[in-house]
Design a protein around this motif. Structure first.
Motif, PDB file in Angstrom:
ATOM      1  N   PRO A   1       0.817  -1.222   0.000  1.00  0.00           N
ATOM      2  CA  PRO A   1       0.000   0.000   0.000  1.00  0.00           C
ATOM      3  C   PRO A   1       0.850   1.271   0.000  1.00  0.00           C
ATOM      4  O   PRO A   1       0.500   2.260  -0.652  1.00  0.00           O
ATOM      5  N   ILE A   2       1.983   1.247   0.719  1.00  0.00           N
ATOM      6  CA  ILE A   2       2.838   2.440   0.771  1.00  0.00           C
ATOM      7  C   ILE A   2       3.510   2.678  -0.577  1.00  0.00           C
ATOM      8  O   ILE A   2       3.568   3.811  -1.065  1.00  0.00           O
ATOM      9  N   THR A   3       4.039   1.614  -1.203  1.00  0.00           N
ATOM     10  CA  THR A   3       4.702   1.797  -2.498  1.00  0.00           C
ATOM     11  C   THR A   3       3.725   2.246  -3.566  1.00  0.00           C
ATOM     12  O   THR A   3       4.077   3.031  -4.450  1.00  0.00           O
ATOM     13  N   LEU A   4       2.474   1.777  -3.506  1.00  0.00           N
ATOM     14  CA  LEU A   4       1.456   2.258  -4.453  1.00  0.00           C
ATOM     15  C   LEU A   4       1.215   3.755  -4.276  1.00  0.00           C
ATOM     16  O   LEU A   4       1.089   4.504  -5.247  1.00  0.00           O
ATOM     17  N   GLY A   5       1.151   4.186  -3.016  1.00  0.00           N
ATOM     18  CA  GLY A   5       0.937   5.603  -2.755  1.00  0.00           C
ATOM     19  C   GLY A   5       2.105   6.458  -3.185  1.00  0.00           C
ATOM     20  O   GLY A   5       1.928   7.551  -3.738  1.00  0.00           O
ATOM     21  N   LEU A   6       3.341   5.972  -2.957  1.00  0.00           N
ATOM     22  CA  LEU A   6       4.521   6.739  -3.343  1.00  0.00           C
ATOM     23  C   LEU A   6       4.614   6.926  -4.845  1.00  0.00           C
ATOM     24  O   LEU A   6       5.161   7.932  -5.328  1.00  0.00           O
ATOM     25  N   ALA A   7       4.108   5.980  -5.606  1.00  0.00           N
ATOM     26  CA  ALA A   7       4.170   6.078  -7.064  1.00  0.00           C
ATOM     27  C   ALA A   7       3.075   6.958  -7.638  1.00  0.00           C
ATOM     28  O   ALA A   7       3.205   7.467  -8.764  1.00  0.00           O
ATOM     29  N   ARG A   8       2.007   7.175  -6.881  1.00  0.00           N
ATOM     30  CA  ARG A   8       0.837   7.866  -7.421  1.00  0.00           C
ATOM     31  C   ARG A   8       1.126   9.290  -7.898  1.00  0.00           C
ATOM     32  O   ARG A   8       0.611   9.710  -8.942  1.00  0.00           O
TER      33      ARG A   8
ATOM     34  N   SER B   1       0.065   7.896   1.867  1.00  0.00           N
ATOM     35  CA  SER B   1       1.428   7.774   1.333  1.00  0.00           C
ATOM     36  C   SER B   1       1.588   8.560   0.043  1.00  0.00           C
ATOM     37  O   SER B   1       2.696   9.028  -0.275  1.00  0.00           O
ATOM     38  N   SER B   2       0.502   8.741  -0.690  1.00  0.00           N
ATOM     39  CA  SER B   2       0.592   9.451  -1.966  1.00  0.00           C
ATOM     40  C   SER B   2       0.879  10.935  -1.794  1.00  0.00           C
ATOM     41  O   SER B   2       1.275  11.603  -2.752  1.00  0.00           O
ATOM     42  N   VAL B   3       0.673  11.479  -0.568  1.00  0.00           N
ATOM     43  CA  VAL B   3       0.919  12.906  -0.336  1.00  0.00           C
ATOM     44  C   VAL B   3       2.110  13.136   0.587  1.00  0.00           C
ATOM     45  O   VAL B   3       2.500  14.289   0.812  1.00  0.00           O
TER      46      VAL B   3
ATOM     47  N   ILE C   1       0.295  19.305   7.121  1.00  0.00           N
ATOM     48  CA  ILE C   1      -0.730  19.935   6.280  1.00  0.00           C
ATOM     49  C   ILE C   1      -1.194  18.964   5.196  1.00  0.00           C
ATOM     50  O   ILE C   1      -2.402  18.821   4.936  1.00  0.00           O
ATOM     51  N   ALA C   2      -0.241  18.285   4.556  1.00  0.00           N
ATOM     52  CA  ALA C   2      -0.597  17.358   3.489  1.00  0.00           C
ATOM     53  C   ALA C   2      -1.419  16.192   4.015  1.00  0.00           C
ATOM     54  O   ALA C   2      -2.441  15.810   3.412  1.00  0.00           O
ATOM     55  N   LEU C   3      -1.000  15.615   5.142  1.00  0.00           N
ATOM     56  CA  LEU C   3      -1.737  14.468   5.690  1.00  0.00           C
ATOM     57  C   LEU C   3      -3.118  14.877   6.184  1.00  0.00           C
ATOM     58  O   LEU C   3      -4.093  14.139   6.004  1.00  0.00           O
ATOM     59  N   ALA C   4      -3.210  16.069   6.792  1.00  0.00           N
ATOM     60  CA  ALA C   4      -4.514  16.536   7.268  1.00  0.00           C
ATOM     61  C   ALA C   4      -5.473  16.765   6.103  1.00  0.00           C
ATOM     62  O   ALA C   4      -6.662  16.432   6.186  1.00  0.00           O
ATOM     63  N   GLY C   5      -4.949  17.318   4.993  1.00  0.00           N
ATOM     64  CA  GLY C   5      -5.809  17.526   3.827  1.00  0.00           C
ATOM     65  C   GLY C   5      -6.211  16.233   3.149  1.00  0.00           C
ATOM     66  O   GLY C   5      -7.309  16.121   2.579  1.00  0.00           O
ATOM     67  N   ALA C   6      -5.333  15.218   3.198  1.00  0.00           N
ATOM     68  CA  ALA C   6      -5.619  13.950   2.500  1.00  0.00           C
ATOM     69  C   ALA C   6      -6.445  12.983   3.332  1.00  0.00           C
ATOM     70  O   ALA C   6      -6.988  12.006   2.794  1.00  0.00           O
ATOM     71  N   LEU C   7      -6.558  13.226   4.634  1.00  0.00           N
ATOM     72  CA  LEU C   7      -7.248  12.268   5.500  1.00  0.00           C
ATOM     73  C   LEU C   7      -8.731  12.083   5.160  1.00  0.00           C
ATOM     74  O   LEU C   7      -9.201  10.936   5.097  1.00  0.00           O
ATOM     75  N   PRO C   8      -9.515  13.156   4.935  1.00  0.00           N
ATOM     76  CA  PRO C   8     -10.930  12.928   4.588  1.00  0.00           C
ATOM     77  C   PRO C   8     -11.109  12.113   3.303  1.00  0.00           C
ATOM     78  O   PRO C   8     -11.918  11.169   3.290  1.00  0.00           O
TER      79      PRO C   8
END
Length: 778
Positions: free
Chosen positions: A401-408, A695-697, A754-761
């Motif tokens: 799941p983390i590697t998929l997010g890093l590539a996104r 992970s994508s953000v 900031i990035a994680l807070a925006g991506a959480l919802p």
């Protein structure tokens, strides 16, 4: 309602996130722009208006009556002088309000038989002019409800009194008060004036150079050292405007941040809406929408929330400006200042115009799409984009799941860049706010230099039956040397500071003279330039004193101290903002005659118990008419307002940045909802789905945070000195070097937050969506 209107309303209602983001981004830009623009314009308006109406003095000068006569001053001609008034006799007296006063104060009084003059036409604020013995008119800005107040002149034989019969405003600040010309002689021990005041209007008064040239010209032909003091209208104006001018640099910085962020976010939101709604655009064209109608639809979906944000931002800007503008209005007795209408018009037109141009550029693509292409493409991204990076990240020793997010992020590079930019702006705002708060804290520490561990004051009088003090306000003995000796005989004393209110020869207003006994260099006073006083006759002064008096390091200044003239040479510029910088510091040994001080402050050696020290000192002071008091720290209204405005504007910027990330991640997540369904079908859990989205953000947040910290530090380095210049302050290096390594590291992680807070919802939405629902999506 037309078809375009129906589609527009549906789009605004359906895309709630992008609507909120655009509205908040515009609100932020408009609020800071209105506030900054208004303060920039109105900061000088009250002074300029009053100065013009009163035909103010560009240069006021005081001359020694022992060296010149009134006839010499009247007959003296100088190139560049267009009008003169005077000579007026002057005298410096020490007064004590008979009831409700706050101790003795020196006043620089000028003898004038009428407020009318060709230069410095005085405006009575209330009451009448002083034309009888025992009457005085005071400067309105220095007193609160003074009419009828009795001022006792205890230093003169018989302790006569002056009755306040009026208050007036002088934009030129030529005196603290005015009496009749005949009254001046009765207020001096010698029977003659302390000096003669001349007021000048100049042909070219706009620069310090021309003022200095005029100062030289008016004293040419007179005996050497006849001019004992002078005051430039530029210094008076600078002091009058600095209360509002200090806000302008940082508000302009926030305004630019908000404006650029709103433009970038609007462009990103519209481009993303067009990209994700390609199929919908094809449907609209298939049912008859022309390219122009499609453009108007998407343009309207941006302008509606932008207009609402502009309206709310206007209101917020006006409300935040109220306390600052009210303070400026009170200083001149003018009607309450308001934000000029043209500021509202310019800001609204400018912000909405930029938003409209940005949205038009993005929506133009929607209008040019061919119907058949739009219907065929749908919203699936181009196949194969980012696959190489996906294969590389799959080799990392991390969970899938983390590697998929890093590539996104590499599948949508433009969208990724817009997200990074949003994080950069948020991190920049936070970094700047933290640095500004730290710098202001250093200013507050400097303000606390004049507080002490223990203070010594006169024993207060008993309270009468009516609850008022039974007698005039007390004051320490004129010769406080015995008190000082008792203080320094007490173990634990580091140094003492005796403060007295004095005046500068040739100038109005009160200056605080601070005389040290002991080594004050250990007290933490920070030098900006020059060195601490060491030799006899030396002194240091804050930036405010140097600016207002027009002095520089190496110059001499003459003070009226207890009826005596004391001349000191300035050897250093100290960082201090107490008393608006109108202070001067020297060694007590430089004062050869007793000085009537109002308070003595004591600094103790580290480890000394304050209460025990005060209790031990009290028996030695009581026979001398003095007592110890607990000290209290002082704050600053300006600092409180600045910190409040900074917090509000920073919170708005961070919120906009977070919503910008949320909008981008939400579009991306909905765009690949079918991929999420496939992942869920082969076993990805909701927790792993959230991990993949976050992970994508993560990398974007780290990159944006690092870039934002650097930008915020650069912004702090540019804005804070500009704020100091606007306030007439020069800041020491310690107030600028406020970013320690641990602080910088934590601020860098702020971008990730900031990035994680925006991506959480959006991540939570992706985790909740059912597999079957996701697989049915296009």
């Amino acid at each position: 309602m037309s078809a375009v209107g129906l589609v527009l309303r549906a789009g605004v209602r359906k895309r709630r996130v992008q609507t909120i983001v655009i509205g908040l981004a515009t609100l932020m830009a408009v609020t800071a722009s209105v506030l900054g623009g208004a303060l920039l314009v109105v900061s000088s308006a009250p002074f300029d208006t009053a100065f013009t109406q009163q035909n103010g003095a560009h240069l006021s000068a005081t001359f020694d009556p022992a060296l010149v006569t009134p006839d010499q001053l009247t007959s003296s001609q100088a190139d560049g002088v267009t009008a003169t008034a005077g000579p007026y006799p002057t005298v410096t007296v020490t007064v004590t309000p008979q009831i409700g006063g706050a101790g003795s104060l020196p006043l620089n009084l000028v003898g004038r038989d009428t407020p009318n003059a060709t230069v410095d036409q005085l405006t009575l604020a209330e009451g009448e002019w002083a034309d009888a013995p025992g009457e005085v008119v005071l400067s309105a800005s220095d007193w609160f409800e003074p009419l009828g107040m009795k001022l006792v002149l205890a230093d003169l034989p018989g302790s006569p009194t002056l009755t306040v019969v009026g208050t007036t405003r002088s934009a030129s600040q030529t005196a603290d008060g005015w009496v009749s010309s005949a009254q001046v002689s009765a207020l001096t021990g010698s029977g003659g004036p302390d000096g003669y005041q001349m007021l000048y209007r100049l042909a070219t008064p706009d620069t310090t150079t021309t003022i200095d040239a005029a100062r030289t010209a008016v004293s040419a032909g007179l005996p050497a050292k006849a001019m004992v003091g002078s005051q430039s209208w530029l210094d008076v104006k600078r002091v009058a405007e600095q209360e509002t001018a200090i806000y302008v640099p940082f508000l302009m910085a926030f305004g630019i941040l908000g404006l650029v962020m709103s433009v970038l976010i609007v462009g990103n939101v519209v481009a993303a809406a067009v990209g994700s709604g390609t199929h919908r655009i094809g449907v609209l064209k298939a049912v008859g929408f022309t390219p122009a109608q499609v453009m108007r639809t998407y343009l309207g979906q941006v302008l509606v929330p932008a207009a609402v944000g502009t309206a709310v931002g206007m209101l917020a800007g006006h409300l935040l400006a109220i306390p600052i503008l009210a303070e400026t209005s009170d200083a001149y007795g003018s009607a309450t200042l308001t934000v000029p209408l043209w500021i509202d018009v310019v800001v609204a037109a400018g912000v909405l115009g930029l938003v409209a141009v940005t949205a038009w550029a993005a929506s133009w693509r929607a209008g040019r799409l061919r119907t058949i292409d739009a219907l065929a493409v749908g919203r699936t991204p181009q196949a194969g984009r980012g696959q190489t990076i996906a294969r590389l990240t799959a080799r990392l020793p991390l969970s899938r799941p983390i590697t998929l997010g890093l590539a996104r992020p590499f599948a949508r590079p433009v969208r990724t860049l817009s997200m990074i930019v949003a994080v950069v702006f948020g991190a920049t705002a936070v970094t700047f706010a933290v640095g500004l708060a730290a710098s202001l804290n250093e200013v507050l520490v400097a303000r606390r230099h004049n507080t002490a561990d223990v203070t010594v004051a006169a024993i207060p009088p008993a309270v009468g039956p009516d609850g008022r003090p039974d007698g005039p306000p007390p004051k320490l003995p004129a010769d406080s040397s015995a008190i000082t000796a008792a203080i320094h005989a007490q173990p634990g004393t580091k140094y003492s500071l005796a403060s007295a209110s004095v005046t500068v020869a040739g100038m109005s207003g009160i200056t605080k003279l601070n005389a040290f006994t002991g080594d004050a260099r250990r007290g933490g006073y920070r030098m900006i330039e020059g060195e601490w006083f060491d030799a006899p006759g030396e002194a240091v002064a804050p930036t405010g004193f140097l600016t207002t008096t027009g002095r520089k390091i190496g110059d001499s200044v003459t003070l009226n101290v207890g009826g005596q003239h004391v001349t000191l040479r300035l050897v250093g510029e100290v960082f201090d903002i107490t008393n608006d910088g109108m202070s001067i510091y020297t060694d007590a040994n430089n004062l050869t005659t007793p000085v009537p001080v109002t308070i003595i402050k004591i600094s103790l050696t580290p480890g000394t118990d304050t209460t025990a020290y005060a209790n031990a000192l009290e028996p030695a002071l009581q026979p001398l008419g003095a007592t110890t008091n607990a000290s209290t720290a002082v704050g600053g209204d300006m600092i409180v307002v600045l910190n409040g405005l900074t917090a509000i504007l920073t919170l708005m910027l961070v919120t906009v940045a977070g919503l910008g990330v949320l909008n981008t991640v939400l579009l991306d997540t909905r765009e690949r909802v079918r991929d999420i369904g496939i992942h869920k079908a082969i076993g990805m859990t909701p927790r792993q789905t959230i991990t993949s989205v976050l992970s994508s953000v993560a990398v974007n947040g780290l990159i944006g945070g690092a870039s934002g910290v650097a930008a915020g530090m650069i912004m702090h380095r540019a804005v804070v000195p500009a704020m100091g210049d606007a306030a007439g302050l020069r800041l020491p290096q310690i107030a600028l070097d406020v970013y320690a390594a641990p602080t910088v590291a934590l601020l860098g992680l702020g971008g990730l937050v900031i990035a994680l807070a925006g991506a959480l919802p959006p991540a939570a939405w992706a985790a909740r969506i059912r597999t079957t629902t996701a697989l049915r999506a296009e």
